[in-house]
Design a protein around this motif. Structure first.
Motif, mmCIF file in Angstrom:
data_model
loop_
_atom_site.group_PDB
_atom_site.id
_atom_site.type_symbol
_atom_site.label_atom_id
_atom_site.label_comp_id
_atom_site.label_asym_id
_atom_site.label_seq_id
_atom_site.Cartn_x
_atom_site.Cartn_y
_atom_site.Cartn_z
ATOM 1 N N PHE A 1 -12.954 -25.898 -28.378
ATOM 2 C CA PHE A 1 -12.321 -25.453 -29.619
ATOM 3 C C PHE A 1 -13.350 -24.868 -30.576
ATOM 4 C CE2 PHE A 1 -10.213 -25.901 -33.746
ATOM 5 C CZ PHE A 1 -9.041 -25.221 -33.464
ATOM 6 N N GLN A 2 -14.527 -25.506 -30.657
ATOM 7 C CA GLN A 2 -15.587 -24.966 -31.512
ATOM 8 C C GLN A 2 -16.002 -23.582 -31.025
ATOM 9 O OE1 GLN A 2 -18.373 -28.203 -31.085
ATOM 10 N NE2 GLN A 2 -18.144 -28.770 -33.247
ATOM 11 N N ASP A 3 -16.099 -23.428 -29.712
ATOM 12 C CA ASP A 3 -16.463 -22.135 -29.132
ATOM 13 C C ASP A 3 -15.407 -21.079 -29.465
ATOM 14 O OD1 ASP A 3 -18.209 -20.506 -27.589
ATOM 15 O OD2 ASP A 3 -16.849 -20.694 -25.863
ATOM 16 N N LEU A 4 -14.132 -21.439 -29.377
ATOM 17 C CA LEU A 4 -13.050 -20.526 -29.714
ATOM 18 C C LEU A 4 -13.126 -20.111 -31.189
ATOM 19 C CD1 LEU A 4 -10.283 -19.172 -28.937
ATOM 20 C CD2 LEU A 4 -9.226 -21.264 -29.790
ATOM 21 N N VAL A 5 -13.361 -21.066 -32.074
ATOM 22 C CA VAL A 5 -13.455 -20.783 -33.506
ATOM 23 C C VAL A 5 -14.622 -19.847 -33.778
ATOM 24 C CG1 VAL A 5 -13.947 -21.802 -35.771
ATOM 25 C CG2 VAL A 5 -12.291 -22.888 -34.245
ATOM 26 N N LEU A 6 -15.759 -20.113 -33.187
ATOM 27 C CA LEU A 6 -16.930 -19.265 -33.410
ATOM 28 C C LEU A 6 -16.707 -17.850 -32.877
ATOM 29 C CD1 LEU A 6 -19.801 -21.817 -32.715
ATOM 30 C CD2 LEU A 6 -19.037 -20.919 -34.929
ATOM 31 N N ASN A 7 -16.037 -17.734 -31.731
ATOM 32 C CA ASN A 7 -15.738 -16.404 -31.181
ATOM 33 C C ASN A 7 -14.756 -15.646 -32.082
ATOM 34 O OD1 ASN A 7 -17.414 -16.632 -28.962
ATOM 35 N ND2 ASN A 7 -15.800 -17.453 -27.639
ATOM 36 N N LEU A 8 -13.755 -16.350 -32.612
ATOM 37 C CA LEU A 8 -12.812 -15.713 -33.522
ATOM 38 C C LEU A 8 -13.505 -15.282 -34.822
ATOM 39 C CD1 LEU A 8 -9.921 -14.817 -34.059
ATOM 40 C CD2 LEU A 8 -9.448 -17.099 -34.926
ATOM 41 N N GLN A 9 -14.431 -16.101 -35.308
ATOM 42 C CA GLN A 9 -15.179 -15.752 -36.508
ATOM 43 C C GLN A 9 -16.060 -14.536 -36.266
ATOM 44 O OE1 GLN A 9 -17.124 -19.429 -37.552
ATOM 45 N NE2 GLN A 9 -15.343 -20.171 -38.709
ATOM 46 N N ALA A 10 -16.655 -14.444 -35.087
ATOM 47 C CA ALA A 10 -17.474 -13.274 -34.755
ATOM 48 C C ALA A 10 -16.614 -12.015 -34.682
ATOM 49 C CB ALA A 10 -18.194 -13.501 -33.428
ATOM 50 N N LEU A 11 -15.410 -12.146 -34.141
ATOM 51 C CA LEU A 11 -14.488 -11.016 -34.079
ATOM 52 C C LEU A 11 -14.048 -10.601 -35.486
ATOM 53 C CD1 LEU A 11 -12.773 -9.127 -32.269
ATOM 54 C CD2 LEU A 11 -11.010 -10.893 -32.336
ATOM 55 N N ALA A 12 -13.725 -11.586 -36.336
ATOM 56 C CA ALA A 12 -13.296 -11.302 -37.711
ATOM 57 C C ALA A 12 -14.424 -10.684 -38.532
ATOM 58 C CB ALA A 12 -12.795 -12.572 -38.382
ATOM 59 N N ALA A 13 -15.665 -11.012 -38.205
ATOM 60 C CA ALA A 13 -16.804 -10.454 -38.946
ATOM 61 C C ALA A 13 -16.913 -8.941 -38.753
ATOM 62 C CB ALA A 13 -18.091 -11.140 -38.512
ATOM 63 N N GLN A 14 -16.308 -8.424 -37.697
ATOM 64 C CA GLN A 14 -16.343 -6.989 -37.439
ATOM 65 C C GLN A 14 -15.323 -6.235 -38.295
ATOM 66 O OE1 GLN A 14 -15.861 -6.485 -33.217
ATOM 67 N NE2 GLN A 14 -17.631 -7.748 -32.728
ATOM 68 N N VAL A 15 -14.395 -6.975 -38.908
ATOM 69 C CA VAL A 15 -13.380 -6.374 -39.773
ATOM 70 C C VAL A 15 -13.906 -6.414 -41.203
ATOM 71 C CG1 VAL A 15 -11.004 -6.604 -40.611
ATOM 72 C CG2 VAL A 15 -11.542 -7.164 -38.233
#
Length: 195
Positions: free
Chosen positions: A5-19
């Motif tokens: 779950f932590q890995d999923l959250v960090l990946n989603l945050q990295a994706l959102a950082a591109q927006v």
């Protein structure tokens, strides 16, 4: 070592950082406007993506309310058109011969049988019980536990409840549910997941 779950959250945050930062709350607003996601899931998406909990909650609630406003206005117009059409039809039928009035009565009776034969969902049945027991305020606040706020507002306006009253209590319900969800998700992300 991170849990999945932590890995999923960090990946989603990295994706959102591109927006771009200004666009992120708009995406959360769009998520909040979707029935069944609403403000609760919209704020979760925003916080998991890295938005501040207050920004995520406000954006999700705003999106949810805007979709409810759209549904209320659309349902109100539809109800007004149907009521006006029925009044016109009754006026024409009264002035016409007796045979056409009986034809309309038979058609209306057949339509009632068809529409009443369709079973209601459990959520809709529960909502109707709450509406009878607690009125518009209680049904609006408890409604999201059974069906989305967009459906709740359409039912209320379709039944003849004034638009302003529906919008007021739907806004109260959206604020309550989105705040509860935002605080709960923030606590879970902070204290349980550790993100």
């Amino acid at each position: 070592m991170m849990n999945p779950f932590q890995d999923l959250v960090l990946n989603l945050q990295a994706l959102a950082a591109q927006v771009p930062e200004l666009v992120q709350p708009l995406i959360v607003m769009l998520a909040g406007a979707v029935p069944f996601l609403e403000g609760e899931a919209g704020s979760a998406i925003g916080m998991i993506a890295g938005l501040h909990p207050v920004v995520a909650g406000v954006a999700a609630a705003a999106g949810n309310f805007l979709s409810v406003l759209f549904v209320v206005m659309l349902t109100s117009r539809a109800r007004t058109a149907v009521v006006n059409r029925d009044r016109t039809r009754v006026g024409v039928t009264v002035g016409a011969g007796g045979s056409s009035a009986s034809d309309h009565d038979e058609t209306d009776a057949a339509f009632e049988q068809i529409t009443s034969a369709k079973p209601e969902s459990k959520g809709r049945q529960r909502f109707k019980r709450w509406l009878v027991r607690f009125g518009v305020p209680g049904a609006s606040i408890l409604g999201p536990a059974a069906i989305p706020t967009q459906f709740t507002s359409a039912i209320l306006v379709g039944a003849g409840t004034p638009r302003g009253w529906v919008l007021l209590w739907q806004a109260v319900a959206i604020v309550i549910w989105t705040t509860l969800a935002t605080v709960s998700i923030w606590a879970a992300l902070t204290f349980v997941v550790g993100v």
